[in-house]
Design an enzyme around this catalytic site. Structure first.
Site, PDB file in Angstrom:
ATOM      1  N   SER A 678       0.638  -1.163   0.014  1.00 33.85           N
ATOM      2  CA  SER A 678      -0.024   0.139   0.010  1.00 33.85           C
ATOM      3  C   SER A 678       0.943   1.424  -0.017  1.00 33.85           C
ATOM      4  CB  SER A 678      -0.900   0.088   1.326  1.00 33.85           C
ATOM      5  OG  SER A 678      -0.087   0.002   2.528  1.00 33.85           O
ATOM      6  N   LYS A 721      -6.391   3.094   8.761  1.00 32.78           N
ATOM      7  CA  LYS A 721      -5.527   4.183   7.903  1.00 32.78           C
ATOM      8  C   LYS A 721      -6.223   5.565   8.063  1.00 32.78           C
ATOM      9  CE  LYS A 721      -3.228   0.700   4.977  1.00 32.78           C
ATOM     10  NZ  LYS A 721      -3.172   0.282   3.590  1.00 32.78           N
TER      11      LYS A 721
END
Length: 771
Positions: A678, A721
């Site tokens: 990511s 996140k």
């Protein structure tokens, strides 16, 4: 000669019957018996002796006595101590009670005295045959008895009067008083002959069998081990005759089997094992194995079920009481309950709660069991390597036992408990078998109605068990196992959720655990929020609970020592209890900088921000990666460089630039391992910023993987996140376009006033990130 009627004193004896022709003595102590003997001695010394039916009766009446007794002559009377009299008598004939004439002092009886002559007029040949038969049978009896004297044998062999012989043999038999009473009641010659001969044959056979048993036992044991001999003798007798004065273990098992709720097939198998157990010596190791197996089968809940609570409102209330948040989990449980109430079927789905440690996965399973009124069983699978832990051991040795699943059912006592398979992602495999593969049968609804445990060896129905598994990461669960479970993600808590959990649940729990009474300790809301932000960094609330516990322990000491009656913990004195803050909140950079970009990452303890730095130096085009990066992040960096080189013309970058400069990519906190798919767009943005010299906005964070053509790929852990970005004070977050649908499940509290930009290509990322 005809029978005659006499009226004479009578004495009742307990546990003793005397036949005619015998000289015997007995002790009496009852007043009526003493006076009856004294009355007999005053007259012709004749006494009627009759046996009690019930030996416990103190004052027997007519119905308590046998009808036939002994007419005897008292030969001697001796008075002993404590009002006891010893009487010596000689039996002279049989007599039957006509009536009892009770006097005030003693028992008197009118009796019919039987004629001792042979009134059947049998032929002499028949009498001779009877005489010979009795003598021969008595000789056999004497041989197996071993304690019949020579004088007795001689008397029997020399006797020519059949009537006298029958009474003499009857007196010589070592039998119970009830059997002797039957000999006494045999009045006619034929009846007396049959009774005596039958007793002789029975006693001879019993003694012969007894001798055989003793012989068998002595072949197995040492002569010096007396205790062992007695135990084996009892065991052999049980094996041969199936008789015992005490209830054996096998009989106890049979009783439990009758009460067991199980199918005919299961009961037949258990009954067969019990029969096999009866034939095994009690001191052998095989007996121990068989005993353990039978007890396990009898303790399993084959058809025993508990009634579930079907009230949705009650379930909702329990779940809300025990847990703050976790709306998705609660909703799914209520859906399951509603479907089962409508269909009436007991089949349950296999639910897997996946989330970071401390987020309440184990406790939510316990709350579900309480809400449904189900028995709760927790099976920890962390570190389990042996397949036998799941399927059980084969019954080939003493230490064999069933697997954890069957043991869980055994502990629950019902076939429909809630079974928590804790830490299912921590199972491992070795040479002893693949534990994950063994779990496939347990969790497959098409197979688990006939789950076979190697120890039990009978199909066990697991279809009605409500299985709930817990795991920290889906990536560590094997694919086939994951396919059989319904995944529910238990995500990280926000600071606000942690605050409410601490206030509603943790404070009261720790106060009670540490003995802090109500009103003795007060932790302000501000202090609680500071504990969450400055002393813990986790997705769950486990560390938070430990910190609250530490505050309570220090407060408890002060209260006990009497320094303070009421302690108040505030933001200003929190350091007195917990020391200096352990963590500083991650904050955005103060100014826009070249080559520094803030990425977002998911860890086992929640989301974090990841600062990526890129520096350029004159060189020969090498790439240096530091910060303890994993293989995936290294490849993301290489992909980002390749993409930037492919678009260098668009940004007027010298084609020779990458051959003349070295690129150093660094992720701070070098001691912490970092990996994951990511960070691609973050690295590409940082490299482009360093190459072009354009600064990147300090309030922008981003997450997503990149392809060689600049396409942005989706990621996982979006909630964690975004929560990390919010805590760091970011204003804008770039997320992959394909993750846009996940925003619907994220609360407004997390998103807040952040600008979320879904991106499909690096062009959109560059446009949002560059100043």
């Amino acid at each position: 000669m005809e029978d005659k009627i006499l009226t004479i004193p009578a004495v009742a004896l307990r546990g003793m019957t005397i036949l005619p022709g015998m000289v015997a003595h007995f002790d009496i102590s009852r007043d009526k018996s003493l006076r009856a003997v004294e009355e007999a001695m005053k007259g012709d010394q004749k006494l009627f002796i009759v046996t009690q039916k019930d030996t416990e009766k103190e004052d027997p009446q007519g119905e308590d006595l046998y009808e036939v007794g002994l007419l005897a002559v008292v030969r001697q009377v001796v008075k002993l101590q404590k009002n006891i009299m010893r009487v010596l008598i000689e039996g002279i004939g049989r007599a039957e009670i006509y009536e009892y004439t009770q006097t005030a002092d003693y028992m008197q009886a009118r009796v019919i005295v039987y004629d001792q002559e042979d009134d059947e007029q049998l032929p002499e040949q028949a009498k001779s045959a009877m005489l010979l038969s009795v003598q021969e049978t008595f000789a056999k009896y004497a041989r197996v008895h071993g304690k019949i004297g020579q004088d007795v044998m001689r008397q029997v062999q020399e006797e020519t009067d059949l009537l006298k012989l029958l009474d003499y043999v009857g007196n010589s038999l070592v039998i119970s008083y009830k059997k002797k009473q039957k000999l006494l009641e045999a009045v006619t010659l034929t009846a007396r002959y049959e009774a005596v001969l039958s007793s002789l044959l029975q006693e001879t056979e019993i003694l012969a069998l007894k001798r055989d048993f003793q012989k068998k036992v002595q072949e197995h044991v040492d002569k010096n081990q007396k205790d062992y001999l007695l135990r084996e003798q009892m065991q052999v007798i049980r094996e041969e005759l199936g008789e015992s004065n005490t209830e054996t273990d096998a009989q106890e098992y049979e009783k439990k089997l009758q009460e067991l709720q199980a199918s005919g097939e299961v009961k037949a198998r258990i009954h067969k094992e019990i029969e096999r157990f009866q034939g095994i010596s009690g001191n052998s190791s095989e007996s121990t194995v068989s005993r353990g197996y039978i007890e396990t089968l009898l303790e399993l809940p084959w058809d025993a079920v508990s009634e579930d609570n079907k009230d949705l409102k009650h379930a909702q209330k329990i779940l809300d009481e025990d847990h703050y948040g976790l709306e998705k989990v609660k909703e799914r449980i209520l859906e399951f309950l509603a479907v089962r109430n409508l269909t009436g079927k007991g089949e349950s789905p296999i639910i897997c709660l996946v989330g970071p440690p401390g987020t309440g996965k184990t406790s939510i399973a316990r709350s579900i069991a309480r809400a449904l009124d189900k028995k709760y069983v927790r099976i920890s699978l962390g570190g389990v390597r042996d397949e036998a832990e799941i399927r059980g051991h084969r019954r080939t040795y003493v230490g064999a036992m069933p697997g954890r699943i069957v043991n869980g059912l055994r502990m629950a006592g019902v076939k429909n408990p809630l079974m928590l398979l804790d830490e299912i992602d921590k199972m491992s495999s070795d040479y002893k078998g693949d534990t994950a593969s063994a779990m496939l049968e347990v969790l497959d609804s098409e197979q688990n109605h006939k789950f076979r445990d190697h120890y039990v060896e009978l199909p066990v129905d697991l279809s009605e068990v409500l299985f709930i598994a817990s795991a920290n990461s889906m990536q560590d669960i094997p694919g086939p196992l994951l396919d059989r479970m319904e995944i529910i993600e238990v995500s990280s808590y926000t600071e606000n959720e942690k605050f409410h959990i601490a206030k509603d649940h943790l404070l009261a729990k720790q106060f009670e655990k540490n003995g802090v009474a109500d009103g003795k300790l007060k932790i302000t809301d501000k202090a609680l929020r500071m504990v969450i932000s400055s002393y813990t960094r986790e997705a769950g609330v486990r560390s938070l609970e430990r910190q609250i516990g530490e505050i309570c322990r220090k407060a408890a000491r002060r209260i006990y020592e009497g320094d303070e009656k009421m302690i108040r913990v505030t933001g200003t004195n929190l350091e007195d209890f917990l020391g200096k803050p352990k963590y500083r909140p991650e904050k955005k950079n103060k100014k826009n900088e070249v080559g520094i970009v803030r990425g977002l990452a998911w860890t086992s303890v929640g989301g974090v921000t990841l600062e990526i730095e890129v520096n350029l130096m004159p060189g020969k085009g090498s790439v240096v990666l530091t910060g303890k990066l994993g293989d995936v992040m290294k490849e993301s960096a290489q992909t980002g460089i390749s993409y930037i080189r492919s678009i260098s013309e668009d940004y007027h970058i010298d084609p020779e630039f990458f051959q003349k400069h070295d690129i150093h990519i660094h992720v701070p906190e070098g001691a912490v391992p970092k990996d994951g798919p990511s960070a691609g767009i973050t690295m590409a943005t940082a490299i482009l910023s360093a190459v072009t010299g354009k600064p990147v906005r300090a309030d922008v964070a981003m997450t997503g993987e990149i392809t060689l053509r600049g396409r942005v790929l989706p990621i996982g852990g979006l909630k964690e996140k975004l929560l990390a970005a919010k805590n760091a004070g970011m204003k804008t977050v770039c997320i992959p376009k394909e993750n846009e649908q996940d925003l619907a499940e994220i609360s407004e509290e997390i998103v807040g006033d952040m600008e979320i930009i879904p991106v499909e290509h690096m062009d959109q990322v560059i446009k949002a990130a560059f100043v």
